[in-house]
Design an enzyme around this catalytic site. Sequence first.
Site, PDB file in Angstrom:
ATOM      1  N   LYS A  25     -26.229  -1.290 -26.326  1.00 16.34           N
ATOM      2  CA  LYS A  25     -26.086  -2.520 -27.117  1.00 16.34           C
ATOM      3  C   LYS A  25     -26.001  -2.190 -28.599  1.00 16.34           C
ATOM      4  O   LYS A  25     -25.158  -2.707 -29.312  1.00 16.34           O
ATOM      5  CB  LYS A  25     -27.272  -3.486 -26.899  1.00 16.34           C
ATOM      6  CG  LYS A  25     -27.357  -4.235 -25.589  1.00 16.34           C
ATOM      7  CD  LYS A  25     -26.331  -5.302 -25.380  1.00 16.34           C
ATOM      8  CE  LYS A  25     -25.062  -4.761 -24.814  1.00 16.34           C
ATOM      9  NZ  LYS A  25     -24.853  -4.537 -23.465  1.00 16.34           N
ATOM     10  N   TRP A  39     -17.684 -21.911   1.720  1.00 20.23           N
ATOM     11  CA  TRP A  39     -17.773 -20.458   1.608  1.00 20.23           C
ATOM     12  C   TRP A  39     -18.674 -20.029   2.764  1.00 20.23           C
ATOM     13  O   TRP A  39     -19.865 -20.338   2.779  1.00 20.23           O
ATOM     14  CB  TRP A  39     -18.372 -20.086   0.257  1.00 20.23           C
ATOM     15  CG  TRP A  39     -18.378 -18.623  -0.016  1.00 20.23           C
ATOM     16  CD1 TRP A  39     -17.328 -17.850  -0.413  1.00 20.23           C
ATOM     17  CD2 TRP A  39     -19.501 -17.749   0.081  1.00 20.23           C
ATOM     18  NE1 TRP A  39     -17.732 -16.547  -0.569  1.00 20.23           N
ATOM     19  CE2 TRP A  39     -19.048 -16.455  -0.276  1.00 20.23           C
ATOM     20  CE3 TRP A  39     -20.843 -17.913   0.441  1.00 20.23           C
ATOM     21  CZ2 TRP A  39     -19.884 -15.350  -0.286  1.00 20.23           C
ATOM     22  CZ3 TRP A  39     -21.668 -16.805   0.431  1.00 20.23           C
ATOM     23  CH2 TRP A  39     -21.187 -15.543   0.070  1.00 20.23           C
ATOM     24  N   CYS A  69     -20.047 -22.891  -1.688  1.00 21.67           N
ATOM     25  CA  CYS A  69     -19.542 -24.193  -1.268  1.00 21.67           C
ATOM     26  C   CYS A  69     -19.500 -25.184  -2.427  1.00 21.67           C
ATOM     27  O   CYS A  69     -20.295 -25.118  -3.349  1.00 21.67           O
ATOM     28  CB  CYS A  69     -20.442 -24.777  -0.187  1.00 21.67           C
ATOM     29  SG  CYS A  69     -20.540 -23.746   1.263  1.00 21.67           S
ATOM     30  N   GLU A 127     -22.711  -0.476 -29.492  1.00 21.00           N
ATOM     31  CA  GLU A 127     -21.554  -1.371 -29.340  1.00 21.00           C
ATOM     32  C   GLU A 127     -21.372  -2.281 -30.549  1.00 21.00           C
ATOM     33  O   GLU A 127     -20.257  -2.477 -31.013  1.00 21.00           O
ATOM     34  CB  GLU A 127     -21.735  -2.270 -28.103  1.00 21.00           C
ATOM     35  CG  GLU A 127     -21.368  -1.623 -26.785  1.00 21.00           C
ATOM     36  CD  GLU A 127     -21.595  -2.565 -25.606  1.00 21.00           C
ATOM     37  OE1 GLU A 127     -20.745  -2.584 -24.710  1.00 21.00           O
ATOM     38  OE2 GLU A 127     -22.613  -3.297 -25.575  1.00 21.00           O
ATOM     39  N   ASN A 139     -23.967 -28.009   1.016  1.00 23.21           N
ATOM     40  CA  ASN A 139     -23.938 -26.746   0.288  1.00 23.21           C
ATOM     41  C   ASN A 139     -25.341 -26.156   0.419  1.00 23.21           C
ATOM     42  O   ASN A 139     -26.316 -26.868   0.215  1.00 23.21           O
ATOM     43  CB  ASN A 139     -23.582 -27.030  -1.181  1.00 23.21           C
ATOM     44  CG  ASN A 139     -23.723 -25.795  -2.052  1.00 23.21           C
ATOM     45  OD1 ASN A 139     -23.824 -24.681  -1.545  1.00 23.21           O
ATOM     46  ND2 ASN A 139     -23.727 -26.001  -3.355  1.00 23.21           N
ATOM     47  N   GLY A 140     -25.419 -24.875   0.774  1.00 19.38           N
ATOM     48  CA  GLY A 140     -26.733 -24.253   0.910  1.00 19.38           C
ATOM     49  C   GLY A 140     -26.960 -23.787   2.336  1.00 19.38           C
ATOM     50  O   GLY A 140     -26.010 -23.609   3.102  1.00 19.38           O
ATOM     51  N   LYS A 164     -13.762  -7.017 -23.531  1.00 18.77           N
ATOM     52  CA  LYS A 164     -14.709  -7.627 -22.588  1.00 18.77           C
ATOM     53  C   LYS A 164     -14.415  -7.170 -21.167  1.00 18.77           C
ATOM     54  O   LYS A 164     -15.301  -6.881 -20.385  1.00 18.77           O
ATOM     55  CB  LYS A 164     -14.593  -9.159 -22.703  1.00 18.77           C
ATOM     56  CG  LYS A 164     -15.561  -9.927 -21.829  1.00 18.77           C
ATOM     57  CD  LYS A 164     -16.957  -9.835 -22.394  1.00 18.77           C
ATOM     58  CE  LYS A 164     -18.010 -10.350 -21.457  1.00 18.77           C
ATOM     59  NZ  LYS A 164     -19.327  -9.774 -21.777  1.00 18.77           N
ATOM     60  N   HIS A 185     -36.792  18.931 -24.269  1.00 17.91           N
ATOM     61  CA  HIS A 185     -35.738  19.843 -23.820  1.00 17.91           C
ATOM     62  C   HIS A 185     -34.484  19.732 -24.684  1.00 17.91           C
ATOM     63  O   HIS A 185     -33.394  20.081 -24.240  1.00 17.91           O
ATOM     64  CB  HIS A 185     -35.401  19.568 -22.351  1.00 17.91           C
ATOM     65  CG  HIS A 185     -36.568  19.798 -21.444  1.00 17.91           C
ATOM     66  ND1 HIS A 185     -37.112  21.044 -21.232  1.00 17.91           N
ATOM     67  CD2 HIS A 185     -37.329  18.935 -20.736  1.00 17.91           C
ATOM     68  CE1 HIS A 185     -38.147  20.938 -20.416  1.00 17.91           C
ATOM     69  NE2 HIS A 185     -38.305  19.656 -20.100  1.00 17.91           N
ATOM     70  N   ARG A 229     -15.375 -21.625  -7.689  1.00 17.01           N
ATOM     71  CA  ARG A 229     -16.640 -21.183  -7.096  1.00 17.01           C
ATOM     72  C   ARG A 229     -16.431 -20.192  -5.958  1.00 17.01           C
ATOM     73  O   ARG A 229     -17.370 -19.517  -5.544  1.00 17.01           O
ATOM     74  CB  ARG A 229     -17.424 -22.392  -6.546  1.00 17.01           C
ATOM     75  CG  ARG A 229     -17.832 -23.366  -7.612  1.00 17.01           C
ATOM     76  CD  ARG A 229     -18.242 -24.684  -6.998  1.00 17.01           C
ATOM     77  NE  ARG A 229     -19.509 -24.634  -6.313  1.00 17.01           N
ATOM     78  CZ  ARG A 229     -20.684 -24.877  -6.884  1.00 17.01           C
ATOM     79  NH1 ARG A 229     -20.732 -25.202  -8.146  1.00 17.01           N
ATOM     80  NH2 ARG A 229     -21.795 -24.824  -6.201  1.00 17.01           N
ATOM     81  N   GLU A 256     -29.471   0.907 -21.739  1.00 16.13           N
ATOM     82  CA  GLU A 256     -28.805  -0.356 -22.043  1.00 16.13           C
ATOM     83  C   GLU A 256     -29.102  -0.770 -23.493  1.00 16.13           C
ATOM     84  O   GLU A 256     -28.212  -1.259 -24.198  1.00 16.13           O
ATOM     85  CB  GLU A 256     -29.259  -1.423 -21.031  1.00 16.13           C
ATOM     86  CG  GLU A 256     -28.710  -2.819 -21.250  1.00 16.13           C
ATOM     87  CD  GLU A 256     -27.192  -2.922 -21.283  1.00 16.13           C
ATOM     88  OE1 GLU A 256     -26.499  -1.962 -20.906  1.00 16.13           O
ATOM     89  OE2 GLU A 256     -26.704  -3.972 -21.729  1.00 16.13           O
TER      90      GLU A 256
END
Length: 608
Positions: free
Chosen positions: A485, A74, A2, A488, A99-100, A603, A504, A27, A481
């Site tokens: 990084k 929303w 919202c 990349e 909102n909320g 991206k 192994h 939003r 990850e």
Amino acid sequence: MCGIVGAIAVRPVAEILLEGLRRLEYRGYDSAGMALLNTQGITRVRRAGKVQALADALAQEPVIGNLGIAHTRWATHGKPTEANAHPHMSGAELAVVHNGIIENYEVIKAALQAQGYVFSSDTDTEVVAHLLDLNYRQSGELYTALRATLAELEGAFALGIMHRQQPDKLLAARKGSPLVIGVGMGENFIASDQLALLPVTDRFMFLEDGDIAELSCSGIKVHDDQDHAVERAVHLYEHTGAAAEKGPFKHFMLKEIYEQPQVMRQVLEGRVYKDHLLEQAFGVAAAEVFDQVKSVQLLACGTSYHAGMVARYWIEELAGIPCHVEVASEFRYRSVVIPQDTLLICLSQSGETADTLAALREVKGRVLSSLAICNVPGSSLVRETDLSLMTNAGPEIGVASTKAFTSQLVALMLTTLALARRHGLSSEQEAEIVQNLLALPEQMQDLLKLDSQIEEMSQAFAEKHHTLFLGRGSLYPVAMEGALKLKEISYIHAEAYPAGELKHGPLALVDKEMPVVAVAPKNSMLDKLKANLQEVRARGGELFVFSGDRQSIQQEEGISVISLPPVSRLMEPILYTLPLQLLSYHVAVIKGTDVDQPRNLAKSVTVE
Ligand code: G6P
């Protein structure tokens, strides 16, 4: 989510409000509305669908008013219909935008109905309007009535309020959901964020939790939650497009790593209250869906896939239901068997990754429901899934994803709570996890203090061509990850292994030319991991350990250790990610690569 805009001025405000709503469209929302006050009283115009539908309605029948509130909704309680759109009113007297989530709205609603109030929507917001009306009738003073109303409301919310009998006042209150005040010249404004008000002001006041603000054309009075008059500083908006500027940082990636404490607050804001999850944050249909879920399928690509891998540990441990994770590019071409009552969770920073979208379209008709965990409202993924939870990380510019990953992890933990509370997670356990989540910003700040130590450690990697990252349990995806990084942005070959698999195969590669990075928090897997690390040392491998246990892993010849402060077990994957991000960043800087735009990578990958 919202969006709120409000204005009090000597000029008509409808256009200002409309422009504010357009600026909040990003939003995500499903209906829009506005209420304006003039000598005739309050006129309200609402439309399901886009802000443009509201604009068209106002163009046909213009409404003049110097005081107004507007909203993009929303849906969380009740369908996205015109009747449920904000503003909500109590009779013709007052209008409210919100909102909320008002958590205890059902109890309040029943009490108000008993007093004769008739409800015209399914929203939680309407109780605020009627309760305020009731309190106003008792005190005859809007501020006092709002104070009394807030005392009865539970949950996280921001409110904008106007009353027919108080044509020179716009009231605002904030508790757990964002709300800013725009300071004008002879006019003042409220909004969910600064962007909405930039055409009319560049001076902003930020309300704190529990604050009530009374705006008039000539001034702004703020009272804190203890009812004390307080001054809130006025800040000048920096017209630099802050999100798209590096500021004092050398690279966007570093800026985004350092933004993570704040991002943690943003992803939690309005989603938890005191000690529990506010699951309405997932949308209006969420509770009914969560009630039926018997298994989970997570789909994603790249970094988002690693977030999904972490979530599998959480979902299976805390909710006790099966959870599968797969890269979308494989899943979409497999003859998949999907168990009954599966919740499909698509994870994507951009919401536009072609493989993730294709996989969603492939199986959407065969799952119970689909949920997007995404950083871009209005993206294709968010539009095409049944439910969504925004990660609110703000724009991520560096191609190598950092803050998007940790915000996804928090969103996934919130999702885990929603599922687990239906499968035996006690309210005490939930409270503990919520407290752990709320502690993340501070803990991240502490971790960022390790930056210079990590920078020093990174020297050892710059001349190497291969590296190995090791982790166990939910720290294995974190090792993946970390390796992603490094490869990349520094172009050093990096592989991650669950440490138990070392013998192994990968052990054959280990020699002094191949640094081995281990993520080793102090948990039940530590002894096992230590045994694996011995295997590396015995073969002359050089170890770089991020350790949660100062005693048991010590710095010595061939073993470099960076000690991390103690963290709670379930938060380990979120927190141990930060040092690995910093490590790869510094290695790339030493190597002189294009950190923010590494070669060959994009991206947002919108092609297969
Ligand atoms: C690209 C980006 C990665 C990202 C992946 C998935 O490869 O470079 O950083 O993790 O796409 O993107 P998504 O937007 O779906 O999370």
